[in-house]
Structure formats: structure tokens, C-alpha cells
Design a protein around this motif. Structure first.
Motif, PDB file in Angstrom:
ATOM      1  N   ALA A  51       0.907  -1.038  -0.090  1.00  0.00           N
ATOM      2  CA  ALA A  51       0.005  -0.063   0.100  1.00  0.00           C
ATOM      3  C   ALA A  51       1.086   1.242  -0.070  1.00  0.00           C
ATOM      4  O   ALA A  51       1.809   1.230   0.889  1.00  0.00           O
ATOM      5  N   PRO A  52       0.718   2.192  -0.678  1.00  0.00           N
ATOM      6  CA  PRO A  52       1.365   3.537  -0.950  1.00  0.00           C
ATOM      7  C   PRO A  52       1.145   4.491   0.393  1.00  0.00           C
ATOM      8  O   PRO A  52       1.952   5.429   0.476  1.00  0.00           O
ATOM      9  N   ALA A  53       0.095   4.206   1.196  1.00  0.00           N
ATOM     10  CA  ALA A  53      -0.008   4.993   2.380  1.00  0.00           C
ATOM     11  C   ALA A  53      -0.938   4.192   3.377  1.00  0.00           C
ATOM     12  O   ALA A  53      -1.021   3.147   3.335  1.00  0.00           O
ATOM     13  N   ASN A  54      -0.823   4.766   4.778  1.00  0.00           N
ATOM     14  CA  ASN A  54      -1.348   3.998   5.760  1.00  0.00           C
ATOM     15  C   ASN A  54      -2.275   4.988   6.559  1.00  0.00           C
ATOM     16  O   ASN A  54      -2.346   4.816   7.792  1.00  0.00           O
ATOM     17  N   SER A  55      -3.107   5.884   6.053  1.00  0.00           N
ATOM     18  CA  SER A  55      -3.862   6.789   6.773  1.00  0.00           C
ATOM     19  C   SER A  55      -5.246   6.824   6.149  1.00  0.00           C
ATOM     20  O   SER A  55      -5.498   6.795   5.029  1.00  0.00           O
ATOM     21  N   ALA A  56      -6.083   6.759   7.069  1.00  0.00           N
ATOM     22  CA  ALA A  56      -7.698   6.943   6.686  1.00  0.00           C
ATOM     23  C   ALA A  56      -8.011   7.895   6.157  1.00  0.00           C
ATOM     24  O   ALA A  56      -9.243   8.152   5.611  1.00  0.00           O
ATOM     25  N   ASP A  57      -7.229   8.892   6.038  1.00  0.00           N
ATOM     26  CA  ASP A  57      -7.514  10.428   5.635  1.00  0.00           C
ATOM     27  C   ASP A  57      -7.203  10.703   4.364  1.00  0.00           C
ATOM     28  O   ASP A  57      -7.324  11.823   3.728  1.00  0.00           O
ATOM     29  N   LEU A  58      -6.537   9.782   3.706  1.00  0.00           N
ATOM     30  CA  LEU A  58      -5.964   9.990   2.199  1.00  0.00           C
ATOM     31  C   LEU A  58      -6.582   9.179   1.249  1.00  0.00           C
ATOM     32  O   LEU A  58      -6.882   7.866   1.403  1.00  0.00           O
ATOM     33  N   TRP A  59      -6.776   9.770   0.248  1.00  0.00           N
ATOM     34  CA  TRP A  59      -7.050   8.982  -1.169  1.00  0.00           C
ATOM     35  C   TRP A  59      -5.755   9.255  -1.947  1.00  0.00           C
ATOM     36  O   TRP A  59      -5.099  10.453  -1.976  1.00  0.00           O
ATOM     37  N   GLN A  60      -5.118   8.098  -2.161  1.00  0.00           N
ATOM     38  CA  GLN A  60      -3.771   8.287  -3.005  1.00  0.00           C
ATOM     39  C   GLN A  60      -3.813   7.416  -4.155  1.00  0.00           C
ATOM     40  O   GLN A  60      -4.094   6.293  -4.320  1.00  0.00           O
ATOM     41  N   ARG A  61      -2.886   8.089  -5.306  1.00  0.00           N
ATOM     42  CA  ARG A  61      -2.579   7.337  -6.255  1.00  0.00           C
ATOM     43  C   ARG A  61      -1.068   7.503  -6.605  1.00  0.00           C
ATOM     44  O   ARG A  61      -0.686   8.604  -6.940  1.00  0.00           O
ATOM     45  N   LEU A  62      -0.210   6.527  -6.676  1.00  0.00           N
ATOM     46  CA  LEU A  62       0.985   6.433  -6.685  1.00  0.00           C
ATOM     47  C   LEU A  62       1.543   5.937  -7.987  1.00  0.00           C
ATOM     48  O   LEU A  62       1.069   4.902  -8.247  1.00  0.00           O
ATOM     49  N   PHE A  63       2.365   6.581  -8.733  1.00  0.00           N
ATOM     50  CA  PHE A  63       2.534   5.942 -10.201  1.00  0.00           C
ATOM     51  C   PHE A  63       4.208   5.437 -10.402  1.00  0.00           C
ATOM     52  O   PHE A  63       4.936   5.682  -9.414  1.00  0.00           O
ATOM     53  N   PRO A  64       4.328   4.693 -11.200  1.00  0.00           N
ATOM     54  CA  PRO A  64       5.603   4.090 -11.282  1.00  0.00           C
ATOM     55  C   PRO A  64       6.865   4.874 -11.293  1.00  0.00           C
ATOM     56  O   PRO A  64       8.027   4.775 -10.871  1.00  0.00           O
ATOM     57  N   ASP A  65       6.866   6.245 -11.732  1.00  0.00           N
ATOM     58  CA  ASP A  65       7.685   7.204 -11.856  1.00  0.00           C
ATOM     59  C   ASP A  65       7.743   7.893 -10.762  1.00  0.00           C
ATOM     60  O   ASP A  65       8.341   9.123 -10.919  1.00  0.00           O
ATOM     61  N   GLN A  66       7.108   7.599  -9.651  1.00  0.00           N
ATOM     62  CA  GLN A  66       6.888   8.458  -8.439  1.00  0.00           C
ATOM     63  C   GLN A  66       5.905   9.628  -8.375  1.00  0.00           C
ATOM     64  O   GLN A  66       5.856  10.367  -7.434  1.00  0.00           O
ATOM     65  N   GLY A  67       5.333   9.743  -9.553  1.00  0.00           N
ATOM     66  CA  GLY A  67       4.113  10.753  -9.485  1.00  0.00           C
ATOM     67  C   GLY A  67       2.933  10.384  -8.553  1.00  0.00           C
ATOM     68  O   GLY A  67       2.901   9.078  -8.352  1.00  0.00           O
ATOM     69  N   LEU A  68       2.557  11.553  -8.000  1.00  0.00           N
ATOM     70  CA  LEU A  68       1.496  11.238  -6.850  1.00  0.00           C
ATOM     71  C   LEU A  68       0.401  12.091  -7.020  1.00  0.00           C
ATOM     72  O   LEU A  68       0.577  13.354  -6.923  1.00  0.00           O
ATOM     73  N   PHE A  69      -0.932  11.553  -6.969  1.00  0.00           N
ATOM     74  CA  PHE A  69      -2.087  12.449  -6.606  1.00  0.00           C
ATOM     75  C   PHE A  69      -2.603  12.118  -5.241  1.00  0.00           C
ATOM     76  O   PHE A  69      -2.647  10.812  -5.006  1.00  0.00           O
ATOM     77  N   GLU A  70      -2.887  13.074  -4.344  1.00  0.00           N
ATOM     78  CA  GLU A  70      -3.135  12.654  -3.201  1.00  0.00           C
ATOM     79  C   GLU A  70      -4.317  13.635  -2.820  1.00  0.00           C
ATOM     80  O   GLU A  70      -4.168  15.016  -2.803  1.00  0.00           O
ATOM     81  N   TYR A  71      -5.410  13.326  -2.286  1.00  0.00           N
ATOM     82  CA  TYR A  71      -6.255  14.213  -1.595  1.00  0.00           C
ATOM     83  C   TYR A  71      -6.335  14.069  -0.022  1.00  0.00           C
ATOM     84  O   TYR A  71      -6.766  12.717   0.556  1.00  0.00           O
ATOM     85  N   ASP A  72      -6.087  14.752   0.881  1.00  0.00           N
ATOM     86  CA  ASP A  72      -6.240  14.717   2.262  1.00  0.00           C
ATOM     87  C   ASP A  72      -7.377  15.096   2.740  1.00  0.00           C
ATOM     88  O   ASP A  72      -7.634  16.513   2.987  1.00  0.00           O
ATOM     89  N   HIS A  73      -8.571  14.592   3.045  1.00  0.00           N
ATOM     90  CA  HIS A  73      -9.818  14.919   3.379  1.00  0.00           C
ATOM     91  C   HIS A  73      -9.923  15.369   4.757  1.00  0.00           C
ATOM     92  O   HIS A  73     -10.884  16.167   5.013  1.00  0.00           O
ATOM     93  N   ALA A  74      -8.657  14.974   5.499  1.00  0.00           N
ATOM     94  CA  ALA A  74      -8.889  15.711   6.959  1.00  0.00           C
ATOM     95  C   ALA A  74      -8.363  17.066   6.864  1.00  0.00           C
ATOM     96  O   ALA A  74      -9.047  17.791   7.727  1.00  0.00           O
ATOM     97  N   ASN A  75      -7.515  17.465   5.883  1.00  0.00           N
ATOM     98  CA  ASN A  75      -7.181  18.879   5.840  1.00  0.00           C
ATOM     99  C   ASN A  75      -7.719  19.726   4.618  1.00  0.00           C
ATOM    100  O   ASN A  75      -7.130  20.768   4.204  1.00  0.00           O
TER     101      ASN A  75
END
Length: 183
Positions: free
Chosen positions: A88-112
Motif C-alpha cells: 500500500a502506498p499510504a497508511n492513513s484513513a484520511d488519504l485518497w492516493q494514487r502513486l505511479f511508477p515514476d513516483q508521480g503522486l495524486f493525493e487528497y487529504d480530506h482531513a485537511n
């Protein structure tokens, strides 16, 4: 139907496996499940109607093989199982995350309430109807643009100097002399 054949069919209804090969042109995969290597099978996407997703599984990804009637030749593949090879790319219940092979990252932190995008490359936006931004914009880096520029309200400063419509100049002298820069 004999009992061994019935047991074989039951065993093949739902199997864990890994992606052995991906055919992107045909949108099909082959799955290795124990000693079994399937023929080319479709994978399950989020949507495949007039709205369609494209998120192909990758070789080595852990999957579930669903085989109606116990026949793997009629199977479909569901991906999305984390494994030691692909944790898993994350371990937080507050994140939606998409990690790509080139380390590109989309992340939504709904707590913040923060959307983060980290890219090793660039962003391209094609929007013939225009784009609308509301809120403050902080920019670091070069800014190159084409076309007109219109500003409604607010001030316009450059290196701490007012260069907007209401700026004043010092050192004004009648005649052909130039004025000093904005004050």
C-alpha cells in the motif's frame, strides 16, 4: 459428474493469482494461479460503458480470478490486492492516493481539505472553453504566457513598486525629459 471433477470446478471458482502478461491493445491479461496459466482474460475496471476507465493491471500484481462454473477459460480478473511486492502506498484513513511508477503522486487529504500533486514532469491542460481559478495563487518559477492580459481590481506591484493604473512618478519636468520610475 464425478467427485474429483466437481472438486476441480469448485476449486477454480475463485482463485488468487498474479498477472503474468498484459496485452494493452486487447485489454486482456494472463494470470498465473499455482500451476495454472490462463488464456487471455478481461480485467474488471471501474466503468466500461459510455464512461470508461483505463487503469490496466501490471505484471506481478496480485489478483482474484473469478471463473463462472469453475471454468478459468471464461474467467474475469479483479486487481487491487496489495502484496509484499506491491505494498500500500499510504497508511492513513484520511488519504485518497494514487502513486505511479515514476513516483508521480495524486493525493487528497480530506482531513485537511488539501489536494496534492507531485509530478516528476509537467502538467498539460487543454480547455478550449477556458479555466477558472478561485482563491489565491502562489507561483515560484518562470512564467511564460501568450495573449492579452486583463485585470479587474486589486493592485499591480513589481519588486515592491506600484506599477498599476494608479501609480505616480517622481522627477516630472516639462519638456522632452523622461520621468523617473514609479514611486
Amino acid at each position: 459428474m464425478n467427485i474429483p471433477e466437481l472438486l476441480r470446478l469448485l476449486h477454480n471458482l475463485i482463485r488468487l493469482g498474479t498477472i503474468a502478461e498484459v496485452d494493452h491493445n486487447a485489454a486482456r491479461v494472463r494470470v498465473k494461479a499455482g500451476e495454472l496459466l490462463t488464456d487471455w482474460l478481461p480485467w474488471i475496471e471501474g466503468h466500461a460503458g459510455t464512461t470508461r476507465d483505463w487503469d490496466p493491471p501490471t505484471q506481478g500484481e496480485q489478483v482474484i480470478l473469478f471463473s463462472p462454473g469453475g471454468d478459468p477459460a471464461a474467467g474475469v480478473v479483479l486487481s487491487g490486492l496489495f502484496s509484499n511486492a506491491h505494498p500500500a502506498p499510504a497508511n492513513s484513513a484520511d488519504l485518497w492516493q494514487r502513486l505511479f511508477p515514476d513516483q508521480g503522486l495524486f493525493e487528497y487529504d480530506h482531513a485537511n481539505s488539501v489536494l496534492r500533486i507531485h509530478l516528476p514532469g509537467s502538467i498539460e491542460i487543454v480547455a478550449p472553453g477556458g479555466t477558472t481559478w478561485q482563491g489565491n495563487i502562489q507561483h515560484t518559477g518562470e512564467l511564460n504566457r501568450e495573449g492579452g492580459y486583463a485585470q479587474q481590481g486589486g493592485g499591480l506591484n513589481h519588486n515592491g513598486k506600484n506599477v498599476g493604473h494608479d501609480h505616480v512618478h517622481g522627477g516630472i519636468q516639462p519638456g522632452p525629459a523622461n520621468t523617473q520610475g514609479p514611486i
